[in-house]
Design a protein around this motif. Structure first.
Motif, PDB file in Angstrom:
ATOM      1  N   PHE A   1      -2.350  -5.480  -3.284  1.00  0.00           N
ATOM      2  CA  PHE A   1      -2.877  -4.352  -3.462  1.00  0.00           C
ATOM      3  C   PHE A   1      -1.927  -3.299  -4.495  1.00  0.00           C
ATOM      4  O   PHE A   1      -2.209  -2.428  -5.134  1.00  0.00           O
TER       5      PHE A   1
ATOM      6  N   GLU B   1       0.955  -1.225  -0.192  1.00  0.00           N
ATOM      7  CA  GLU B   1      -0.023   0.063   0.089  1.00  0.00           C
ATOM      8  C   GLU B   1       0.723   1.403  -0.163  1.00  0.00           C
ATOM      9  O   GLU B   1       0.677   2.057  -0.593  1.00  0.00           O
TER      10      GLU B   1
ATOM     11  N   ILE C   1      -1.011   0.131  -8.905  1.00  0.00           N
ATOM     12  CA  ILE C   1      -0.390   0.990  -9.668  1.00  0.00           C
ATOM     13  C   ILE C   1      -0.503   0.779 -11.248  1.00  0.00           C
ATOM     14  O   ILE C   1      -0.449   1.889 -12.005  1.00  0.00           O
TER      15      ILE C   1
ATOM     16  N   LEU D   1       8.710   6.944 -13.191  1.00  0.00           N
ATOM     17  CA  LEU D   1       8.434   6.927 -12.037  1.00  0.00           C
ATOM     18  C   LEU D   1       7.509   5.752 -11.327  1.00  0.00           C
ATOM     19  O   LEU D   1       8.146   4.848 -10.340  1.00  0.00           O
ATOM     20  N   THR D   2       6.407   5.590 -11.794  1.00  0.00           N
ATOM     21  CA  THR D   2       5.451   4.745 -11.177  1.00  0.00           C
ATOM     22  C   THR D   2       5.936   3.281 -11.563  1.00  0.00           C
ATOM     23  O   THR D   2       5.926   2.152 -10.731  1.00  0.00           O
TER      24      THR D   2
ATOM     25  N   ILE E   1       3.731  15.063 -10.520  1.00  0.00           N
ATOM     26  CA  ILE E   1       4.239  15.563 -11.869  1.00  0.00           C
ATOM     27  C   ILE E   1       3.293  16.188 -12.582  1.00  0.00           C
ATOM     28  O   ILE E   1       3.607  17.375 -13.331  1.00  0.00           O
ATOM     29  N   ALA E   2       1.880  15.826 -12.626  1.00  0.00           N
ATOM     30  CA  ALA E   2       0.684  16.280 -13.142  1.00  0.00           C
ATOM     31  C   ALA E   2       0.663  17.798 -12.629  1.00  0.00           C
ATOM     32  O   ALA E   2       0.435  18.886 -13.617  1.00  0.00           O
TER      33      ALA E   2
ATOM     34  N   TYR F   1       2.864   5.799  -2.884  1.00  0.00           N
ATOM     35  CA  TYR F   1       4.236   6.726  -3.513  1.00  0.00           C
ATOM     36  C   TYR F   1       3.980   6.853  -4.906  1.00  0.00           C
ATOM     37  O   TYR F   1       4.141   8.049  -5.313  1.00  0.00           O
ATOM     38  N   ALA F   2       3.443   5.810  -5.593  1.00  0.00           N
ATOM     39  CA  ALA F   2       3.276   6.117  -7.082  1.00  0.00           C
ATOM     40  C   ALA F   2       2.379   7.065  -7.580  1.00  0.00           C
ATOM     41  O   ALA F   2       2.498   7.836  -8.242  1.00  0.00           O
ATOM     42  N   TYR F   3       0.970   6.934  -6.642  1.00  0.00           N
ATOM     43  CA  TYR F   3       0.104   7.949  -7.100  1.00  0.00           C
ATOM     44  C   TYR F   3       0.429   9.551  -6.524  1.00  0.00           C
ATOM     45  O   TYR F   3       0.068  10.291  -7.387  1.00  0.00           O
TER      46      TYR F   3
ATOM     47  N   GLN G   1       3.616   1.458  -1.365  1.00  0.00           N
ATOM     48  CA  GLN G   1       4.285   1.670  -2.902  1.00  0.00           C
ATOM     49  C   GLN G   1       3.308   2.412  -3.575  1.00  0.00           C
ATOM     50  O   GLN G   1       3.425   3.068  -4.380  1.00  0.00           O
ATOM     51  N   VAL G   2       2.127   1.919  -3.414  1.00  0.00           N
ATOM     52  CA  VAL G   2       0.711   2.455  -4.316  1.00  0.00           C
ATOM     53  C   VAL G   2       0.781   4.021  -3.942  1.00  0.00           C
ATOM     54  O   VAL G   2       0.515   4.865  -4.740  1.00  0.00           O
TER      55      VAL G   2
ATOM     56  N   ILE H   1       8.704   2.259  -9.002  1.00  0.00           N
ATOM     57  CA  ILE H   1       8.245   2.101  -7.755  1.00  0.00           C
ATOM     58  C   ILE H   1       7.331   0.587  -7.898  1.00  0.00           C
ATOM     59  O   ILE H   1       7.489  -0.112  -6.878  1.00  0.00           O
TER      60      ILE H   1
ATOM     61  N   GLY I   1       3.471  10.665  -6.847  1.00  0.00           N
ATOM     62  CA  GLY I   1       4.408  11.041  -7.627  1.00  0.00           C
ATOM     63  C   GLY I   1       3.541  11.424  -9.047  1.00  0.00           C
ATOM     64  O   GLY I   1       4.022  12.403  -9.761  1.00  0.00           O
ATOM     65  N   MET I   2       2.686  10.683  -9.638  1.00  0.00           N
ATOM     66  CA  MET I   2       2.049  10.949 -10.470  1.00  0.00           C
ATOM     67  C   MET I   2       1.342  12.142 -10.460  1.00  0.00           C
ATOM     68  O   MET I   2       1.295  13.103 -11.504  1.00  0.00           O
ATOM     69  N   TRP I   3       0.568  12.484  -9.319  1.00  0.00           N
ATOM     70  CA  TRP I   3      -0.218  13.598  -9.307  1.00  0.00           C
ATOM     71  C   TRP I   3       0.657  14.875  -8.999  1.00  0.00           C
ATOM     72  O   TRP I   3       0.573  15.974  -9.525  1.00  0.00           O
TER      73      TRP I   3
ATOM     74  N   VAL J   1       5.894  10.220 -15.500  1.00  0.00           N
ATOM     75  CA  VAL J   1       5.184   9.242 -14.696  1.00  0.00           C
ATOM     76  C   VAL J   1       5.202   7.710 -15.050  1.00  0.00           C
ATOM     77  O   VAL J   1       5.345   6.954 -14.082  1.00  0.00           O
TER      78      VAL J   1
END
Lengths: 150, 237
Positions: free
Chosen positions: B47, A97, B51, B104-105, A110-111, A102-104, A99-100, B108, A106-108, B101
């Motif tokens: 979970f 969770e 991603i 990066l994703t 950058i956006a 972190y990924a989300y 990691q998820v 991760i 990071g995505m937001w 993106v």
């Protein structure tokens, strides 16, 4: 005098030699493997234990009751093991969770950074266009006024 | 049209992303699989697989953006019409953001799934190179002087040619496979709707950003033209 000294030397040598011999034997003795340790013989069931087992087997109902209790203990152990496995799985999923997240994130980020870049660039260009137009209009006005005066 | 397109696509993207977030986190099942001994497979992602919905969607539109940029660059080099160049430039700018993106994703994901942040395997390395080419395109346009548009167009075409190679590098590394037997084609039924809504939402997001960037590009050209007029009139020095 010489004989006395010679006898002293020979007695010291004899003493040293005897110590060396004793020490050699002692070392050799210590280096030997010790006596084999034998496992104690299996204890024969005591009379009391035998009497107890006979008593349990004498009444089949009583014996079944004892087995049932033992099974319940085993079942509880199995339940505990399963619960622990589930808790481990939950911990594993929770780790994922993170990691998820972190990924989300990071995505937001950058956006958002890209949108901010676009917005600032657009604002700067709008300002620059307005300034240039104003300067050009002023220059064109001056040129027209100059022509009129001429 | 461009002015209307930005808010329309932005609103569609916002609605689509809200719906896809709900579906991804509250409806889509967790990903896991069993091995031959009917025990949980070590490759089960649980979970962490969440991603995937945004990572793959970004990768789709990254490749599309590079394709659009390359095609528009060919159009620009053939016809010398600056509107083609505007489209290419806008698409590459968005592709840089989408590529960041994806990398990066993906990194991760790799840490969670394989316990490494990065592997120098063909597909990942090519993806990084593609992104560096796109960054190079942006730098060339900014600093290369009068012929920057033509040099940058060549770089965009070069980047576009690399995309099929990245896509075809399947099954040669630890990255999940693509194509007919890939992860998208063999997805569980409960994951399909969230995934495709996510893909459609990011298409709207990509279009909103490209149209917004197009406005900036056109404004930049207007600034250049006004400056030239100012120089001609002697107002500017």
């Amino acid at each position: 005098m010489t004989n006395v000294r010679a006898s002293k030397i020979s007695s010291v040598v004899a003493l040293l030699a005897s110590w060396i011999v004793v020490a050699g034997f002692a070392g050799a003795a210590l280096a030997q493997p010790g006596p084999a340790e034998h496992a104690p013989p299996a204890a024969a069931p005591s009379e009391a234990r035998k009497a107890c087992a006979d008593a349990m087997n004498a009444d089949p109902k009583f014996a079944a009751e004892i087995v049932k209790v033992a099974d319940e203990k085993a079942a509880k152990q199995r339940d505990d093991d399963t619960l622990k496995a589930h808790q481990d799985a939950v911990a594993h999923i929770e780790k994922n969770e993170r990691q998820v997240i972190y990924a989300y994130a990071g995505m937001w980020i950058i956006a958002a950074a890209f949108v901010l870049f676009l917005w600032r660039r657009q604002q700067a260009l709008k300002g620059e266009i307005a300034n240039l137009r104003r300067d050009l209009d002023a220059a064109a006005g001056e040129a027209t006024a100059g022509k009129g005066q001429a | 049209m461009t002015k209307l397109a930005v808010p329309v696509f932005a609103v569609l993207a916002a609605i689509g992303l809200a719906v896809s977030c709900y579906l991804v986190f509250f409806v889509a099942p967790l990903e896991y699989s069993f091995n031959e001994a009917n025990k949980l497979n070590g490759s089960s992602l649980f979970f962490n697989q969440k991603i995937y919905y945004f990572h793959v969607a970004h990768a789709f539109w990254l490749f599309t953006a590079v394709g659009v940029a390359g095609t528009a660059s060919i159009g620009f080099l053939v016809k010398r019409d600056p509107r083609w160049d505007d489209v290419a430039s806008a698409s590459v700018d968005v592709a840089v953001a989408f590529g960041a993106v994806v990398l990066l994703t993906g990194s991760i994901w790799a840490k969670a799934a394989w316990d490494v942040w990065w592997q120098w395997e063909p597909r990942l390395t090519m993806s990084l190179l593609l992104w560096l080419i796109l960054v190079g395109y942006v730098l060339v346009r900014r600093f290369a002087g009068p012929s920057a548009d033509r040099v940058a167009a060549g770089m965009a075409i070069f980047g576009m040619v690399g995309v099929p190679f990245i896509y075809k590098m399947v099954g040669q590394d630890s990255h999940p496979a693509a194509g007919a037997n890939g992860v998208v084609a063999t997805m569980q039924s409960g994951m399909r709707l969230p995934f495709w809504i996510s893909v459609a939402s990011f298409l709207c997001w990509y279009l909103a950003l490209v149209f917004s960037r197009l406005q900036s590009t056109r404004a930049e050209r207007e600034v250049r033209e006004l400056r030239e007029r100012g120089l001609d009139l002697g107002v500017l020095s």
